[in-house]
Design a protein around this motif. Structure first.
Motif, PDB file in Angstrom:
ATOM      1  N   ARG A 103       0.824  -1.101  -0.026  1.00  0.00           N
ATOM      2  CA  ARG A 103      -0.105   0.078  -0.299  1.00  0.00           C
ATOM      3  C   ARG A 103       0.944   1.298   0.148  1.00  0.00           C
ATOM      4  O   ARG A 103       0.509   2.033  -0.521  1.00  0.00           O
ATOM      5  CB  ARG A 103      -1.025  -0.096   1.418  1.00  0.00           C
ATOM      6  CG  ARG A 103      -1.712  -0.988   0.667  1.00  0.00           C
ATOM      7  CD  ARG A 103      -3.091  -1.019   1.621  1.00  0.00           C
ATOM      8  NE  ARG A 103      -4.065  -2.266   1.944  1.00  0.00           N
ATOM      9  CZ  ARG A 103      -5.093  -2.187   2.465  1.00  0.00           C
ATOM     10  NH1 ARG A 103      -5.877  -0.579   3.720  1.00  0.00           N
ATOM     11  NH2 ARG A 103      -5.819  -2.810   2.168  1.00  0.00           N
ATOM     12  N   MET A 104       2.404   1.214   0.797  1.00  0.00           N
ATOM     13  CA  MET A 104       3.005   2.955   0.777  1.00  0.00           C
ATOM     14  C   MET A 104       3.583   2.641  -1.016  1.00  0.00           C
ATOM     15  O   MET A 104       3.616   3.929  -0.992  1.00  0.00           O
ATOM     16  CB  MET A 104       4.275   2.580   1.269  1.00  0.00           C
ATOM     17  CG  MET A 104       3.733   2.390   2.793  1.00  0.00           C
ATOM     18  SD  MET A 104       5.244   1.416   4.372  1.00  0.00           S
ATOM     19  CE  MET A 104       6.379   2.528   4.088  1.00  0.00           C
ATOM     20  N   VAL A 105       3.367   1.732  -1.368  1.00  0.00           N
ATOM     21  CA  VAL A 105       4.360   1.718  -2.625  1.00  0.00           C
ATOM     22  C   VAL A 105       3.236   2.470  -3.656  1.00  0.00           C
ATOM     23  O   VAL A 105       4.051   2.993  -4.460  1.00  0.00           O
ATOM     24  CB  VAL A 105       4.312   0.414  -3.595  1.00  0.00           C
ATOM     25  CG1 VAL A 105       4.631   0.533  -4.843  1.00  0.00           C
ATOM     26  CG2 VAL A 105       5.720  -0.118  -2.288  1.00  0.00           C
ATOM     27  N   ASN A 106       2.298   1.710  -3.192  1.00  0.00           N
ATOM     28  CA  ASN A 106       1.154   2.409  -4.223  1.00  0.00           C
ATOM     29  C   ASN A 106       0.430   3.254  -4.639  1.00  0.00           C
ATOM     30  O   ASN A 106       0.503   4.451  -5.163  1.00  0.00           O
ATOM     31  CB  ASN A 106      -0.655   1.357  -4.028  1.00  0.00           C
ATOM     32  CG  ASN A 106      -0.087  -0.275  -5.059  1.00  0.00           C
ATOM     33  OD1 ASN A 106       0.375   0.574  -5.512  1.00  0.00           O
ATOM     34  ND2 ASN A 106      -0.611  -0.750  -4.504  1.00  0.00           N
ATOM     35  N   GLN A 107       1.172   4.427  -3.087  1.00  0.00           N
ATOM     36  CA  GLN A 107       1.306   5.672  -2.619  1.00  0.00           C
ATOM     37  C   GLN A 107       1.712   6.665  -2.686  1.00  0.00           C
ATOM     38  O   GLN A 107       1.159   7.706  -3.801  1.00  0.00           O
ATOM     39  CB  GLN A 107       0.620   5.857  -0.642  1.00  0.00           C
ATOM     40  CG  GLN A 107      -0.630   6.928  -0.441  1.00  0.00           C
ATOM     41  CD  GLN A 107      -0.285   7.083   0.689  1.00  0.00           C
ATOM     42  OE1 GLN A 107       0.433   5.889   1.392  1.00  0.00           O
ATOM     43  NE2 GLN A 107      -1.453   7.169   1.510  1.00  0.00           N
ATOM     44  N   ASN A 108       3.005   5.853  -2.981  1.00  0.00           N
ATOM     45  CA  ASN A 108       4.403   6.988  -3.747  1.00  0.00           C
ATOM     46  C   ASN A 108       3.724   6.695  -5.253  1.00  0.00           C
ATOM     47  O   ASN A 108       4.290   7.623  -5.442  1.00  0.00           O
ATOM     48  CB  ASN A 108       5.265   6.042  -3.673  1.00  0.00           C
ATOM     49  CG  ASN A 108       5.816   6.276  -2.251  1.00  0.00           C
ATOM     50  OD1 ASN A 108       4.972   7.018  -0.930  1.00  0.00           O
ATOM     51  ND2 ASN A 108       6.884   5.542  -1.763  1.00  0.00           N
ATOM     52  N   ILE A 109       3.435   5.736  -5.893  1.00  0.00           N
ATOM     53  CA  ILE A 109       2.769   6.227  -6.884  1.00  0.00           C
ATOM     54  C   ILE A 109       1.979   6.789  -7.761  1.00  0.00           C
ATOM     55  O   ILE A 109       2.597   7.426  -8.234  1.00  0.00           O
ATOM     56  CB  ILE A 109       2.754   4.412  -7.666  1.00  0.00           C
ATOM     57  CG1 ILE A 109       3.794   3.541  -7.677  1.00  0.00           C
ATOM     58  CG2 ILE A 109       2.116   4.890  -9.151  1.00  0.00           C
ATOM     59  CD1 ILE A 109       3.694   2.001  -8.085  1.00  0.00           C
ATOM     60  N   ASP A 152       0.410   9.096  -5.785  1.00  0.00           N
ATOM     61  CA  ASP A 152       0.546  10.320  -4.680  1.00  0.00           C
ATOM     62  C   ASP A 152      -0.564  11.426  -5.343  1.00  0.00           C
ATOM     63  O   ASP A 152      -0.983  11.735  -4.364  1.00  0.00           O
ATOM     64  CB  ASP A 152       1.914  10.926  -4.691  1.00  0.00           C
ATOM     65  CG  ASP A 152       1.762  11.762  -3.631  1.00  0.00           C
ATOM     66  OD1 ASP A 152       2.608  12.465  -3.594  1.00  0.00           O
ATOM     67  OD2 ASP A 152       1.671  11.412  -2.757  1.00  0.00           O
ATOM     68  N   ASP A 153       0.346  11.383  -6.346  1.00  0.00           N
ATOM     69  CA  ASP A 153      -0.525  12.952  -6.939  1.00  0.00           C
ATOM     70  C   ASP A 153      -2.022  12.535  -7.112  1.00  0.00           C
ATOM     71  O   ASP A 153      -3.152  12.945  -6.273  1.00  0.00           O
ATOM     72  CB  ASP A 153      -0.666  13.384  -8.745  1.00  0.00           C
ATOM     73  CG  ASP A 153       0.294  11.595  -9.170  1.00  0.00           C
ATOM     74  OD1 ASP A 153       0.425  12.741 -10.897  1.00  0.00           O
ATOM     75  OD2 ASP A 153      -0.594  11.059  -9.001  1.00  0.00           O
ATOM     76  N   GLN A 160      -3.620  12.808  -3.607  1.00  0.00           N
ATOM     77  CA  GLN A 160      -3.513  14.138  -3.252  1.00  0.00           C
ATOM     78  C   GLN A 160      -4.627  14.903  -3.328  1.00  0.00           C
ATOM     79  O   GLN A 160      -5.540  15.175  -2.593  1.00  0.00           O
ATOM     80  CB  GLN A 160      -2.623  15.167  -3.634  1.00  0.00           C
ATOM     81  CG  GLN A 160      -1.121  14.405  -2.826  1.00  0.00           C
ATOM     82  CD  GLN A 160      -0.779  14.872  -1.584  1.00  0.00           C
ATOM     83  OE1 GLN A 160      -1.689  15.707  -1.109  1.00  0.00           O
ATOM     84  NE2 GLN A 160      -0.164  14.428  -0.679  1.00  0.00           N
ATOM     85  N   ASN A 207      -5.600   0.848  -2.075  1.00  0.00           N
ATOM     86  CA  ASN A 207      -4.467  -0.343  -3.126  1.00  0.00           C
ATOM     87  C   ASN A 207      -5.198  -0.348  -4.509  1.00  0.00           C
ATOM     88  O   ASN A 207      -5.155  -1.462  -4.996  1.00  0.00           O
ATOM     89  CB  ASN A 207      -4.231  -2.065  -2.415  1.00  0.00           C
ATOM     90  CG  ASN A 207      -3.352  -2.549  -3.470  1.00  0.00           C
ATOM     91  OD1 ASN A 207      -2.488  -2.196  -4.881  1.00  0.00           O
ATOM     92  ND2 ASN A 207      -2.981  -2.920  -3.285  1.00  0.00           N
TER      93      ASN A 207
END
Lengths: 661, 103
Positions: free
Chosen positions: A259-265, A267-268, A271, A343
């Motif tokens: 999930r963290m990775v997905n959020q990073n990908i 991210d925009d 936001q 995710n």
């Protein structure tokens, strides 16, 4: 007498012919001496005897018999026979013919005293000739006796010549296979490297570890003075637990990281989802826009089309997607996927179904229970808490299952026995209630859709009225609406099983969706393939509002935050958002959200966040954010409760309509 | 310290039950090889070379050619061995035995 005595002696004496005459003379002399001693008168006789005796020398054996003269003169006859004294005379042979032993009379009388094999070969015989030929070969070098050689050689050739009439020489040669070289190399046994150090401390460490392990196992053994089986099962459990712990711990961690990775990908996107409010809305007047957020797609669902969407009430970021096919001719398997907004790249839960999923519903309170209706008429209930990917209930084999595709399922409140139940409508025209009793689904037929008038009487039982949509009233949950393929909407009640309460001629074609207004108790919306979206008051036979949206409308949904906002999707890939409070005739937003030739089939509003999800026929689900203009709450009625606000609005609308009539 | 060594000496007795430090041999082969090593090391307690010789020759006879045996108290090693033909075990509290096959 002396002579006779002498003769006696001489007769019985052995002769020794090889003795020298010298010796003979000596012996004779000896004899003579004896003779002289005995009798000189017998000089002549003795001389004669001497001469005779000189020819033969006689040696007397010590054991010779001394016989008297009478005995000497006795005539002994000897008979010579031809029979062999050594041959057996009583040879007996067993005769099989007579079954007894019979004496054989004629016995072989020949006795061989001496045998000597000679090595002479007859000259004329084969062997003789061969030997002579050999000799001739040997002598050839010397050139001895050539005519003999020639003769011998001729003899040889004669022997080799075979009769030309009886004998034929024939030779043949078989095909020789061409020789080939084949070489082969076997694989050498696999090798591996290994390295370690052998030190006193390494050895010590190892022993200490081993001791600890031993102690642990001893404790386990001591702690369980139970049956051996129980021990084993407990050991297995312990092992399994430890295994599970490891893997499950890892799974948790991995999930968080994913999930963290997905959020990073994304991210925009995240936001935007949280914070973005389209500022340009102020300049657009009434119009609003839809901002595309995430797209959810699953590789294995590429060939399937989205047929149902449903948000989870408890977890507002989790939604369910049902995948199947709307086409009659292209039916394959189906899938039930659960995505979470956290995710977007991979579904949380995946269930494969035997046939296409046509509809689904998540229980309002127990959000792990999901009811699914399939194209082949089965209904299934899945429990998300369980780890299996099989439904906990399935109506596959049970009687009373629908004979045609199940178009809509809706959970109901628990019945009097506090069993969960849900209602399904299907293309075979029946509304059936399914109750989850322990391990099976028990069905109860609620009502059958009324047959269309145009069908001739004798076919009325055969051709069903296809029900396409079902919705239950939010407050009065015994009241429901059913949309049919023929464009009629029927209002019914669970308490009436024979008849419908009301019938509305809604559309000319298939009614794809009918939905009660979440706030107003009398208002519902319907949409169909005849390009229309209609809003109704259940007390009136004709719609209050009608909107035409240039292509078939596949789904419509009310917004959960306002009673006058709704959105519709059409087969040309557009989403239309309306707010009746602001504009009674036009959509506030008509936006194409998918690529061309992709049809949109489902739309749902998120109960909490200002986003909608739309499903298309490629198996993709797109999430869109509603711009502020589309989310306007009625401004004047800030202080009052919302439901009342729109009601006032609709009352106003009714007045408008009645004024239009 | 002392207690640990005592413990160690106590439990050194059932040495044939101890699992080897590292091995990838099949079960039967492993058991046989371990017993052979224990026998050899007990027999030639003072002479590592003879013990190693005995082990190597028996292994060659039983399991095929080209076995290598190292016995000692302090050494490091890096070897290439045929898969499923390696045994590395400790013996008697102070001896390390490494047996591998590689032609």
């Amino acid at each position: 007498m002396g002579n006779e005595e002498m003769n006696q002696k001489t007769k019985h004496m052995l002769q020794a012919p090889n003795v020298n005459s010298h010796q003979k003379a000596a012996v004779a002399k000896g004899v003579k001496a004896i003779g002289k001693k005995k009798d000189e008168e017998e000089g002549l006789d003795t001389a004669e005897g001497e001469e005779w005796m000189q020819g033969k020398t006689l040696v007397k054996p010590p054991d010779q018999l001394d016989l008297t003269e009478a005995e000497l003169n006795e005539e002994i006859t000897r008979v010579l026979k031809a029979s062999n004294p050594n041959a057996p005379q009583n040879v007996v042979r067993y005769s099989f013919k007579e079954g007894c032993y019979k004496p054989i009379v004629f016995v072989d009388q020949m006795a061989i005293h001496f045998e000597l094999e000679g090595n002479l070969v007859h000259k004329e015989s084969d062997e003789g000739r061969r030997l002579m030929a050999k000799q001739a070969e040997v002598d050839d070098g010397g050139g001895v006796e050539r005519p003999d050689n020639v003769a011998i050689k001729a003899a040889k050739r004669e022997q080799k010549l075979t009769n030309q009439f009886n004998f034929n020489e024939r030779a043949s040669q078989t095909l020789n296979n061409t020789p080939r070289d084949i070489s082969c190399q076997t694989e050498p046994p696999p090798r591996a490297n290994f390295s370690a150090t052998a030190n006193q401390w390494e050895i010590y460490d190892f022993y200490v570890e081993e001791l600890q392990r031993r102690e642990k196992s001893k404790e386990k053994h001591e702690g369980q003075f139970l049956n051996k089986e129980e021990d084993k099962s407990k050991k297995k459990m312990i092992q399994a637990e430890t295994q599970n712990d490891d893997i499950s711990q890892l799974a948790k961690v991995v999930k968080i990281i994913e999930r963290m990775v997905n959020q990073n990908i994304f991210d925009d996107v995240a936001q935007d989802f949280m914070y973005f409010e389209d500022a340009s809305d102020e300049f657009r007047g009434e119009k609003g826009t839809l901002l595309p957020l995430w797209t959810f797609q699953y590789d294995k669902a590429k060939s399937l089309s989205v047929t149902a969407l449903c948000w989870n009430h408890k977890y507002n970021d989790l939604f369910a997607v049902g995948l199947g096919s709307h086409e009659f001719t292209q039916q394959g398997g189906g899938m039930l996927l659960f995505y979470t907004l956290k995710n977007p790249s991979y579904p949380e839960f995946i269930f494969n179904t035997a046939s296409g999923v046509m509809c689904l519903d998540i229980h309002e309170h127990l959000s792990y229970l999901v009811a699914v209706g399939l194209y082949d008429g089965c209904v299934a209930v899945y429990n998300l808490k369980k780890k299996t990917d099989q439904p906990i209930y399935n109506s596959r084999a049970s009687s009373g299952k629908h004979t045609s595709a199940v178009m809509q399922v809706k959970w109901q409140k628990d019945d009097l026995d506090s069993n969960h139940n849900f209602i399904s409508v299907s293309a075979d025209g029946r509304l059936v209630s399914w109750t989850l009793v322990k391990h099976e689904l028990v069905f109860t037929e609620i009502i059958k859709l009324p047959v269309i008038d145009t069908i001739p009487d004798d076919l009325k039982d055969v051709i069903p009225t296809v029900g396409t949509s079902l919705d239950f009233h939010k407050q009065k949950d015994y009241s429901f609406l059913v949309g049919t393929e023929h464009g009629k909407i029927h209002k019914g009640s669970k308490y009436y099983s024979s008849k419908f309460l009301e019938k509305y001629d809604a559309h000319f074609m298939n009614v794809t969706r009918v939905k009660w207004n979440p706030f107003h108790p009398d208002v519902f919306i319907s949409c169909g393939w005849d390009w229309m979206v209609k809003i109704w008051d259940q007390t009136m036979k004709s719609p209050v509002f009608t909107f035409e949206l240039k292509t078939s409308v596949t789904d419509v949904a009310w917004a959960p935050y306002s009673s006058t906002v709704f959105a519709a999707v059409t087969t040309d890939g557009k989403v239309h958002v309306f707010d009746l409070n602001i504009n009674k005739y036009e959509a506030l937003c008509q936006q194409k959200v998918v690529s061309k030739k992709t049809k949109l089939f489902n739309i749902e509003f998120n109960p909490v966040h200002p986003i909608i999800i739309v499903g298309d026929d490629r198996g993709h689900v797109t999430s869109l954010k509603l711009s502020p203009n589309l989310r306007k709450k009625p401004k004047e009625k800030k202080g009052q409760d919302l439901p009342k606000g729109p009601e006032v609005e609709i009352a106003k609308m009714e007045q408008l309509l009645s004024s239009m009539r | 310290g002392a207690d640990d060594t005592e413990e160690k000496t106590q439990t050194i007795d059932p040495k044939h039950i101890f699992p080897p430090q590292h091995t990838d041999m099949p079960e039967e082969m492993r058991v046989e090889t371990m017993e052979l090593c224990v026998t050899a090391c007990e027999k030639f307690a003072t002479n590592n070379e003879s013990a190693a010789k005995m082990i190597k020759e028996s292994m060659d006879k039983k399991f095929g050619s080209s076995w290598h045996v190292v016995i000692g108290e302090g050494f490091g090693f890096e070897i290439t061995h045929e898969v499923k033909n390696l045994l590395y075990m400790f013996f008697g509290g102070g001896l390390a035995v490494c047996v591998w096959k590689c032609s």
